[in-house]
Write an enzyme that holds these catalytic residues in place. Structure first.
Site, PDB file in Angstrom:
ATOM      1  CD  GLU A  67       4.016   3.048   5.480  1.00 48.49           C
ATOM      2  OE1 GLU A  67       5.039   3.098   6.146  1.00 48.49           O
ATOM      3  OE2 GLU A  67       3.665   2.034   4.848  1.00 48.49           O
TER       4      GLU A  67
ATOM      5  CG  HIS B 244       3.477   0.307   8.690  1.00 48.77           C
ATOM      6  ND1 HIS B 244       4.602   0.715   8.007  1.00 48.77           N
ATOM      7  CD2 HIS B 244       3.878  -0.633   9.562  1.00 48.77           C
ATOM      8  CE1 HIS B 244       5.628   0.040   8.461  1.00 48.77           C
ATOM      9  NE2 HIS B 244       5.223  -0.785   9.411  1.00 48.77           N
TER      10      HIS B 244
ATOM     11  CG  ASN C 279     -33.466   7.641  -7.697  1.00 51.91           C
ATOM     12  OD1 ASN C 279     -34.217   8.534  -8.054  1.00 51.91           O
ATOM     13  ND2 ASN C 279     -33.170   6.591  -8.424  1.00 51.91           N
TER      14      ASN C 279
END
Lengths: 153, 691
Positions: free
Chosen positions: B68, B46, B426
């Site tokens: 929202e 918001h 990795n």
């Protein structure tokens, strides 16, 4: 249009040169210079300007004029273009003047041996003084130097 | 209005919000039922939306708005979080990040997000088929009861009382939100936002948390201290849409007392059946049957609330650099003063200078600390990365981060991100086995990757440890021999750790071809060289079948290094201590000419001998004239070289300085520093001397 330009005046030999005041950060007396190896011959080295390391170049050398001994009058003019800071070693610097923009003529074909491309123009002052306005971007242009060096070398 | 001056603030804050959104989303993924986290996410989104709209970044604002909407359904328990929703929301966050990145780089934050928006809309409207039917809306019967006065505790009462006595304006505000309002909480938030701009809310009913979570019916009321006129305020509140009415009453001491008395009386009566919580949030006039909800609200909101107000300021890094520069000047003056004081022998002066030295040493420590940043700023993007990676590879991975508060200099932080990403990838890709393999090996399905940071001496260690299959020496050696990195005989003599180090060999960087055996080797040579260039080191320890540990050692800061100062004629140079093996003196006859190259014997091996005075063309010294020459033995990886100098000055901590942009990069020189006497000394780059 009566637009005025503030200019720092300095000397190399008998010639007077000008740089706009807003490009000049300070004017310093000579100070110890640390040599930097393997660089252009006119780069005299680096100085410690209040904690900042700044390269200094001998403007005579840059313009292929004969270099001379440094004297009491020798000054380092610190200029800043974009984010580049460089010090110019000049024979003397002691004047700030106002010139009118329209008093600057475009550079003549040949001016006292200095390559015309470094010049932005020539300002005519009262009492017949001539002030050579430097084109800083060209003076600090390295690519052209590299070319020059490789041709000469 | 010129928004440019707010732009950097906007970018910083957006990044903060995005980071917090990412973190909370990950947390929510772990416990999808926790509506408290949804609240936090909603608030962040918001705020972000509001900021973006104010700054005129419409695309950003509209995408956050769509997010929202979805989040709103979730927090009102009309929608349950599920994988698809998570993925879509994460995608939205990525898009937002790209937009903010674009804005940072001077763009307008535009991006094509139509597919994400479409997904969000599908979720919002319930058209998205993969999900369960929305949870039945829990609608409380709207009550029109207007709460009267709010009960105040003693402290709040005295604050208000005193404010009135001091001539401030104390207002009692009652707001009624329109019955049609879809987002009561947001409206209330907007009211609070408006109020907090020009005054302070002392007490509200229900509590702010409850209001934010829409735990109120249609109206709420509050006590407010401000400089604004009651009428002006009323107009301001009414200008917010979906506000039905706003009642603003200015209070004097007498009315305040009356109101609180009255409130206390009603509260006592009302609260009798249920023990009222001490927090004075009891309801004076409406029913108190909503009490059980309270704990839910406080449990989740409270810890977050406590964490938010951080007492820091943002400072432009360039200003810190200027501060550092000024400070190094001060240090130079200090050493001059010390020298002068000892020469003159004046006691008072010496005492003062000694004090100055102490103060400036403390100051120096603080200035250096200012540049220290917690590694958290790098680590915080990893959980998200690991989540995505694990999803793509179809593995289950738990990333455990410890020591995120460990601090490192800003200069190191900026550089360390990429190598760590490499190492983590990795660990996830090649270290941790697939679920089936893990089960077969009797391990839990969930693989663990530990990311640890800690201080040790003048270094910071960052370790990446997985509980995967580890490295098998034989497989690794076979590949190394095949790729010509080592010969079979060499390999046989190597210790296990030395074999592991082979992973960092340049010949190993072709990933896909070797991933079928031991696995590792995706550009690890790049990681190694990056870390070495930072003055650090990386080592591997591995137990086959149990897992692998990559340990990265880093210097605390890059801007200050320990160096050996050397002199050649009138010139001084600094050699980084990290690359010096030792110093020695050699006789002229020990320097041999071998195939045109000067070499010396050093510890039973032949190493190249370099004349620094020749390389740099030093005007007033040449070691060729010396019978005995001082040498510095430097190291690049395993290889050594001897560099001849005239004299060692000593060891010193030096501050690295850039030489500016004008000079071309010079081989053999990595920068400059300013010595105690104000002179500039150049810093050698030992790597350039060993080819």
């Amino acid at each position: 249009m009566e637009e005025e330009l503030k200019v720092i005046v300095f000397k190399l030999g008998s010639e007077e040169y000008g740089i706009e005041v807003d490009k000049v950060q300070t004017i310093e007396r000579m100070m110890p210079i640390t040599r930097v190896p393997k660089t252009f011959s006119f780069v005299k080295g680096v100085i410690n300007l209040r904690g900042v390391v700044i390269p200094v170049i001998d403007l005579r050398g840059r313009f292929s004029l004969p270099e001379t001994e440094y004297t009491d009058q020798t000054r380092i003019v610190i200029v800043g273009v974009d984010d580049m800071q460089v010090g110019f070693i000049v024979d003397s610097a002691n004047d700030v003047i106002d010139i009118k923009r329209d008093a600057i003529d475009s550079p003549p074909e040949v001016v006292g041996g200095v390559k015309a491309r470094y010049l932005r123009g020539v300002a005519k002052l009262e009492d017949a003084r001539l002030l050579i306005m430097l084109n800083l971007n060209e003076v600090l242009n390295k690519s052209e130097v590299v070319q020059l060096e490789s041709i000469e070398g | 209005m010129d928004m440019n001056q707010y732009l950097s603030m906007f970018i910083d804050e957006s990044n903060d919000h995005l980071q917090s959104l990412n973190e909370n989303m990950l947390q929510l993924e772990g416990s999808p039922e926790d509506l408290g986290i949804v609240q936090v996410i909603f608030r962040s989104a918001h705020t972000l939306k509001g900021m973006a709209a104010t700054m005129g970044f419409e695309d950003l604002a509209s995408l956050t708005h769509k997010m929202e909407n979805v989040l709103d359904l979730v927090r009102n328990e009309k929608l349950k979080m599920q994988d698809f929703i998570f993925d879509t929301l994460f995608k939205s966050l990525d898009a937002l990040e790209t937009m903010v990145q674009d804005i940072t780089e001077g763009g307008e934050g535009k991006a094509d997000v139509s597919s994400i928006v479409a997904s969000l809309q599908a979720i919002e409207s319930g058209e998205w088929t993969g999900g369960t039917a929305p949870v039945a809306a829990v609608n409380q019967s709207p009550s029109t009861a207007t709460p009267s006065a709010v009960e105040l505790d003693e402290f709040q009462y005295s604050v208000l009382d005193q404010s009135i006595a001091e001539g401030h304006r104390v207002l009692y505000v009652e707001v009624l939100v329109s019955e049609q309002s879809q987002l009561k909480g947001v409206r209330a938030y907007m009211v609070f936002d408006l109020l907090e701009r020009s005054g302070e809310v002392v007490k509200s009913f229900p509590t702010v948390q409850d209001i934010e979570q829409e735990k109120f019916e249609r109206s709420f009321s509050l006590y407010y201290i401000t400089t604004k006129e009651a009428q002006e305020l009323e107009k301001g509140i009414m200008s917010i849409s979906e506000i039905e009415s706003a009642k603003v009453i200015q209070l004097d001491q007498e009315t305040l007392q009356q109101m609180t008395n009255q409130a206390a009386a009603t509260a006592e009566v009302e609260a009798a059946p249920v023990p009222a919580p001490v927090e004075a949030s009891s309801e004076p006039s409406s029913s108190s049957k909503e009490e059980p909800k309270k704990p839910v609200a406080t449990k989740t909101a409270a810890p977050k609330q406590a964490a938010t107000p951080s007492r820091t300021i943002r400072v432009d890094i360039e200003r810190l650099d200027v501060l550092m520069n000024l400070f190094s000047e001060l240090l130079i003056d200090r050493s001059r003063l010390e020298q002068l004081a000892s020469e003159t022998g004046n006691n008072d002066l010496s005492d003062t200078v000694a004090h100055l030295s102490r103060v400036s040493t403390d100051l120096q420590n603080i200035v250096l600390k200012l540049r220290m940043v917690p590694v958290d700023t790098v680590f915080n993007r990893f959980p998200r990365m690991i989540r995505d990676l694990a999803k793509t590879l179809d593995k289950k991975i738990d990333l455990v981060i410890t020591g995120a508060e460990t601090e490192l200099d800003r200069t190191v932080i900026d550089e360390i991100g990429d190598p760590l990403v490499h190492l983590l990838r990795n660990a996830v890709d090649h270290g941790v086995e697939s679920i089936a393999e893990r089960v077969a090996a009797g391990k839990p399905e969930l693989g663990t990757v530990n990311l640890r940071a800690f201080h040790s001496g003048n270094h910071v260690f960052i370790e990446i440890e997985d509980d995967g299959k580890g490295i098998y020496r034989d497989n690794l050696l076979r590949t190394a021999v095949k790729r010509g990195v080592v010969t079979e005989e060499q390999g046989a003599k190597m210790s296990d750790d030395e074999v592991n180090q082979l992973l960092f060999a340049p010949g190993f960087s072709t990933a896909d071809k070797i991933s079928d055996i031991s696995g590792r080797g995706v550009g690890l040579d790049v990681v190694k060289s990056k870390i070495t260039s930072l003055g650090g080191n990386v080592t591997i320890h591995s137990t086959p079948g149990k897992g692998t540990n990559f340990s990265v050692q880093l210097p605390l800061t890059l801007s200050i290094i320990a160096a050996m100062l050397v002199r050649l004629g009138s010139e001084k140079y600094a050699v980084p201590l990290s690359s010096i093996v030792e110093t020695a003196i050699v006789q002229r006859e020990q320097v041999r000419n071998i195939h045109g190259n000067k070499m010396i014997t050093f510890r039973e091996s032949l190493i190249p001998y370099l004349s620094l005075s020749e390389v740099f063309g030093v005007p007033d010294f040449n070691d060729a004239n010396e019978q005995e020459t001082e040498i510095v033995v430097i190291r690049k990886g395993e290889r050594l070289a001897a560099v001849a100098v005239e004299e060692f000055i000593g060891q010193s901590e030096i501050v690295l300085k850039s030489m500016g942009t004008y000079l071309p990069s010079i081989e053999g020189i990595s920068g400059a520093t300013i010595l105690g006497d104000g002179q500039v000394a150049l810093i050698l780059d030992p790597n350039a001397f060993i080819k």
